[in-house]
Design a protein around this motif. Structure first.
Motif, PDB file in Angstrom:
ATOM      1  N   ALA A  67      -2.777  -8.339  -4.340  1.00 36.36           N
ATOM      2  CA  ALA A  67      -1.591  -7.700  -3.752  1.00 36.36           C
ATOM      3  C   ALA A  67      -1.799  -6.189  -3.684  1.00 36.36           C
ATOM      4  N   ARG A  68      -2.360  -5.591  -4.753  1.00 35.31           N
ATOM      5  CA  ARG A  68      -2.568  -4.132  -4.767  1.00 35.31           C
ATOM      6  C   ARG A  68      -3.572  -3.717  -3.696  1.00 35.31           C
ATOM      7  N   ARG A  69      -4.637  -4.502  -3.564  1.00 33.69           N
ATOM      8  CA  ARG A  69      -5.643  -4.176  -2.548  1.00 33.69           C
ATOM      9  C   ARG A  69      -5.026  -4.215  -1.152  1.00 33.69           C
ATOM     10  N   LEU A  70      -4.243  -5.254  -0.923  1.00 34.57           N
ATOM     11  CA  LEU A  70      -3.630  -5.395   0.408  1.00 34.57           C
ATOM     12  C   LEU A  70      -2.690  -4.228   0.670  1.00 34.57           C
ATOM     13  N   THR A  71      -1.902  -3.885  -0.333  1.00 34.17           N
ATOM     14  CA  THR A  71      -0.973  -2.764  -0.180  1.00 34.17           C
ATOM     15  C   THR A  71      -1.749  -1.474   0.084  1.00 34.17           C
ATOM     16  N   ALA A  72      -2.851  -1.295  -0.673  1.00 32.94           N
ATOM     17  CA  ALA A  72      -3.647  -0.071  -0.511  1.00 32.94           C
ATOM     18  C   ALA A  72      -4.249   0.012   0.881  1.00 32.94           C
ATOM     19  N   SER A  73      -4.470  -1.144   1.503  1.00 35.73           N
ATOM     20  CA  SER A  73      -5.058  -1.081   2.837  1.00 35.73           C
ATOM     21  C   SER A  73      -3.980  -0.978   3.918  1.00 35.73           C
ATOM     22  N   GLY A  74      -2.757  -0.711   3.490  1.00 40.39           N
ATOM     23  CA  GLY A  74      -1.707  -0.391   4.462  1.00 40.39           C
ATOM     24  C   GLY A  74      -0.869  -1.578   4.904  1.00 40.39           C
ATOM     25  N   LEU A  75      -1.103  -2.732   4.275  1.00 36.73           N
ATOM     26  CA  LEU A  75      -0.320  -3.912   4.671  1.00 36.73           C
ATOM     27  C   LEU A  75       0.894  -4.053   3.757  1.00 36.73           C
ATOM     28  N   GLY A  76       1.970  -4.585   4.312  1.00 34.64           N
ATOM     29  CA  GLY A  76       3.173  -4.749   3.495  1.00 34.64           C
ATOM     30  C   GLY A  76       4.294  -5.343   4.319  1.00 34.64           C
ATOM     31  N   ASN A 176     -11.647  -4.804 -10.204  1.00 31.09           N
ATOM     32  CA  ASN A 176     -11.899  -3.381  -9.973  1.00 31.09           C
ATOM     33  C   ASN A 176     -11.099  -2.804  -8.819  1.00 31.09           C
ATOM     34  N   VAL A 177      -9.816  -2.981  -8.875  1.00 29.24           N
ATOM     35  CA  VAL A 177      -8.981  -2.569  -7.743  1.00 29.24           C
ATOM     36  C   VAL A 177      -9.055  -1.068  -7.511  1.00 29.24           C
ATOM     37  N   GLU A 178      -8.862  -0.302  -8.571  1.00 32.00           N
ATOM     38  CA  GLU A 178      -8.821   1.152  -8.409  1.00 32.00           C
ATOM     39  C   GLU A 178     -10.161   1.676  -7.895  1.00 32.00           C
ATOM     40  N   LEU A 187      -2.122   4.989  -5.830  1.00 26.65           N
ATOM     41  CA  LEU A 187      -2.015   3.847  -4.905  1.00 26.65           C
ATOM     42  C   LEU A 187      -0.561   3.465  -4.683  1.00 26.65           C
ATOM     43  N   PRO A 188      -0.199   3.131  -3.441  1.00 27.71           N
ATOM     44  CA  PRO A 188       1.146   2.589  -3.240  1.00 27.71           C
ATOM     45  C   PRO A 188       1.272   1.250  -3.970  1.00 27.71           C
ATOM     46  N   GLN A 189       2.436   0.990  -4.516  1.00 28.93           N
ATOM     47  CA  GLN A 189       2.621  -0.257  -5.272  1.00 28.93           C
ATOM     48  C   GLN A 189       3.134  -1.369  -4.353  1.00 28.93           C
ATOM     49  N   PRO A 190       2.648  -2.595  -4.573  1.00 29.46           N
ATOM     50  CA  PRO A 190       3.160  -3.691  -3.742  1.00 29.46           C
ATOM     51  C   PRO A 190       4.631  -3.970  -4.043  1.00 29.46           C
ATOM     52  N   GLY A 191       5.315  -4.504  -3.080  1.00 29.36           N
ATOM     53  CA  GLY A 191       6.701  -4.901  -3.317  1.00 29.36           C
ATOM     54  C   GLY A 191       7.060  -6.040  -2.390  1.00 29.36           C
TER      55      GLY A 191
END
Ligand code: J2J
Length: 567
Positions: A67-76, A176-178, A187-191
């Motif tokens: 979820a964090r990776r996806l959020t970091a890549s701009g998806l949400g 190793n997300v970070e 990083l933006p947090q998923p929600g």
């Protein structure tokens, strides 16, 4: 720029207020159940998948990392994903990650091919594709490229069973997300999406030309899961066998894997319901509960009886099995009566639909009720009407069309105004297309259907979808798909064709395969006729076509029946 929430037909205000007041809608995301268990019992096993065993803590870690990776890549929120994964731990981890990141997914069955995936992609225009390299469509990149051409938004593709050059789903779930994104705390947090908004899409069995999508919200789906888990008596000691397609509503929510996660039990995966595969899994992992379609239960009954009659057969220890659920298609009463004796466990009949309403026989119902009905609704607030063709209620015990609305029954297919106009009345009641009888106790009996659909052992085939594809063959002038009775599957399909010149069934089959139709939708039989029989108003007379199928023609050869892998 903030993306728009995905379009949804909402429940009316007064009902949403009442569903909240009654504690049905609790304004929590669908990941709540699993995250709670990961907190209170992180080391207990959540998923068993082949030789792998994942604890609640591990599952949470992996889905949160994804979820964090996806959020970091701009998806949400506002984004959608097309997912096609086989029965595997990755399927659940992916679903949970997408829910946590607010990305609404369509989870195609592994049996689906381009015909179905194209239809889903055209409707949701996914930004994200998560698929398995082992699926024939994804052995090379050709089809991915064509999906990108269909959905201008699609730019992230993750592969299970990845090759070296791929973005690997497994890596994105890794720890190793970070370091992968190089950002750390910034990083933006998923929600998740708001609990009243679309969480994901279920697949409708359908009766129209295009496969339709059922938007499900966190609130409505979560309620059906919590209530189902209670009705089915789930607990941390539940070991639930998922041997049918994991994305199907039955296996996901009735109470399904999400119900098991809510209760803190274990989901044990199998690739299909073949007894030779499932029985050793049941014995090894002390499975307590299984959800099956009628044809699979019949295979299990036959396998146990054959093993009993054969002194050389290896003994199958099914003693851990306490509950077998059967649903998805009509289950013969004679078979139902054999279940407790032969499998040594309680039977539960389940009559549900991706659109919402789910009925269960209760564990403590009188055995006669369990053998002869398909259960009663989950909720006191499931409004069920049984009506005649004028929309008037029929008396208990009489046959009528099922119409329903309630706290977890949807209010409209995604972007389908015509289908919605047909499926709903002006009070918001959804007409499922089933013919049912209601007993004074509220239990329902499914006795037939009015929708133009074939139920092939639980796998639904919309006649119109296949007819449209058949008509694309240059020699096919008219086409009609109807159900043939089948001993094991309940129904199979027969295509009646009016053709120009000589045409062979094999050629039609090739035509459909070329169009990328899922195998279970290929007609089991093809009949060429000179003229389509018509009704008085000039429509294809499917009743006459069905009648013309002689008994001998319909009989199936049990030895040749493929194992039903999909619902
Ligand atoms: C007869 N017909 C049935 C039953 C479904 C739980 C269980 C099943 C489904 C499902 C589901 C039947 N006897 N016991 O989503 O959560 C037929 C009806 C129904 C249609 C829905 C769940 N159980 N059916 O099967 O969306 O015709 O959901 O309207 O695939 O299956 O199909 P589907």
């Amino acid at each position: 720029m903030l993306k728009q929430p995905i379009k949804l037909t909402h429940w009316p205000e007064n009902l949403t207020r009442s569903y909240r007041a009654k504690g049905y809608w609790i304004d929590q995301p669908l990941t709540r159940g699993l995250r709670h268990q990961a907190r209170v019992q992180p080391n207990l096993t959540a998923i068993i998948c082949g030789s792998r065993s994942l604890s609640y803590g591990e599952v949470e870690q992996r889905f949160m990392a994804l979820a964090r990776r996806l959020t970091a890549s701009g998806l949400g929120r506002g984004d959608t994903a097309l997912v096609q994964l086989p029965n595997s731990a990755e399927f659940y981890i992916t679903l949970l990650a997408l829910l946590e990141a607010g990305i609404a997914s369509v989870n195609a069955l592994f049996a689906h091919k381009q015909n179905e995936l194209n239809a889903y992609a055209d409707q949701i225009e996914p930004s994200l594709l998560i698929v398995d390299r082992s699926h024939p469509l994804f052995r090379d990149n050709q089809y991915v490229e064509s999906l990108k051409a269909r959905s201008g938004r699609l730019d992230t593709v993750l592969f299970r069973s990845a090759e070296t050059a791929d973005q690997s789903l497994d890596d994105w779930m890794g720890p190793n997300v970070e370091s992968l994104s190089g950002a750390g705390d910034d990083l933006p947090q998923p929600g998740p999406t708001d609990p009243d908004q679309v969480a994901f899409f279920q697949l409708s069995g359908g009766s129209t030309g295009t496969p339709k999508l059922v938007p499900r919200t966190h609130n409505d789906y979560d309620y059906s899961i919590r209530a189902s888990a209670k009705i089915c008596g789930l607990s941390p000691s539940t070991r639930f066998l998922c041997a049918l397609p994991a994305p199907h509503n039955f296996l996901l929510s009735s109470p399904g894997a999400l119900g098991v996660f809510h209760a803190g039990g274990t989901v044990v995966l199998a690739p299909n319901p073949d007894p030779q595969i499932c029985f050793p899994i049941i014995a090894r992992h002390k499975v307590t509960m299984a959800a099956l379609v009628p044809s699979a239960v019949s295979m299990w009954l036959r396998a146990v009886e054959q093993a009993k009659a054969d002194p050389t057969a290896q003994e199958q220890d099914l003693s851990s099995l306490k509950l077998v659920q059967v649903g998805g298609a009509s289950f013969a009463e004679s078979e139902a009566r054999r279940v407790p004796k032969v499998l040594g466990c309680t039977l539960q009949q389940v009559f549900g639909m991706a659109e919402g309403l789910v009925n269960y026989t209760r564990l403590d119902d009188d055995p006669e009720i369990i053998f002869t009905t398909q259960g009663r609704p989950i909720s006191d607030d499931d409004e069920v009407r049984v009506v005649d063709e004028n929309g008037d209620d029929v008396l208990d015990g009489q046959t009528g069309m099922l119409a329903t609305r309630g706290p977890y029954t949807f209010r409209g297919y995604f972007q389908s105004p015509d289908a919605n106009a047909n499926a709903f009345d002006d009070q918001g009641f959804y007409f499922s297309g089933d013919l049912v009888q209601r007993l004074p106790s509220g239990h329902l009996r499914v006795v037939g259907r009015v929708k133009d659909q074939i139920n092939r052992g639980g796998e639904k085939i919309a006649a119109e979808e296949i007819e449209t594809l058949l008509l694309r063959h240059p020699q096919v002038n008219q086409a009609a798909l109807v159900a043939i009775d089948d001993l094991l599957l309940g129904e199979k399909s027969c295509a009646f064709i009016v053709a120009e010149g000589a045409l062979r069934p094999a050629e039609l089959r090739r035509h459909l395969i070329k169009l990328g139709v899922a195998d279970y939708k290929l007609p089991d039989r093809v009949r060429f006729i000179d003229r389509m029989p018509l009704t008085a108003v000039g429509k294809t007379d499917k009743r006459a076509l069905r009648k013309s199928l002689s008994d001998g023609f319909a009989r199936s050869d049990a030895g040749k029946i493929p194992i039903p892998e999909t619902l």
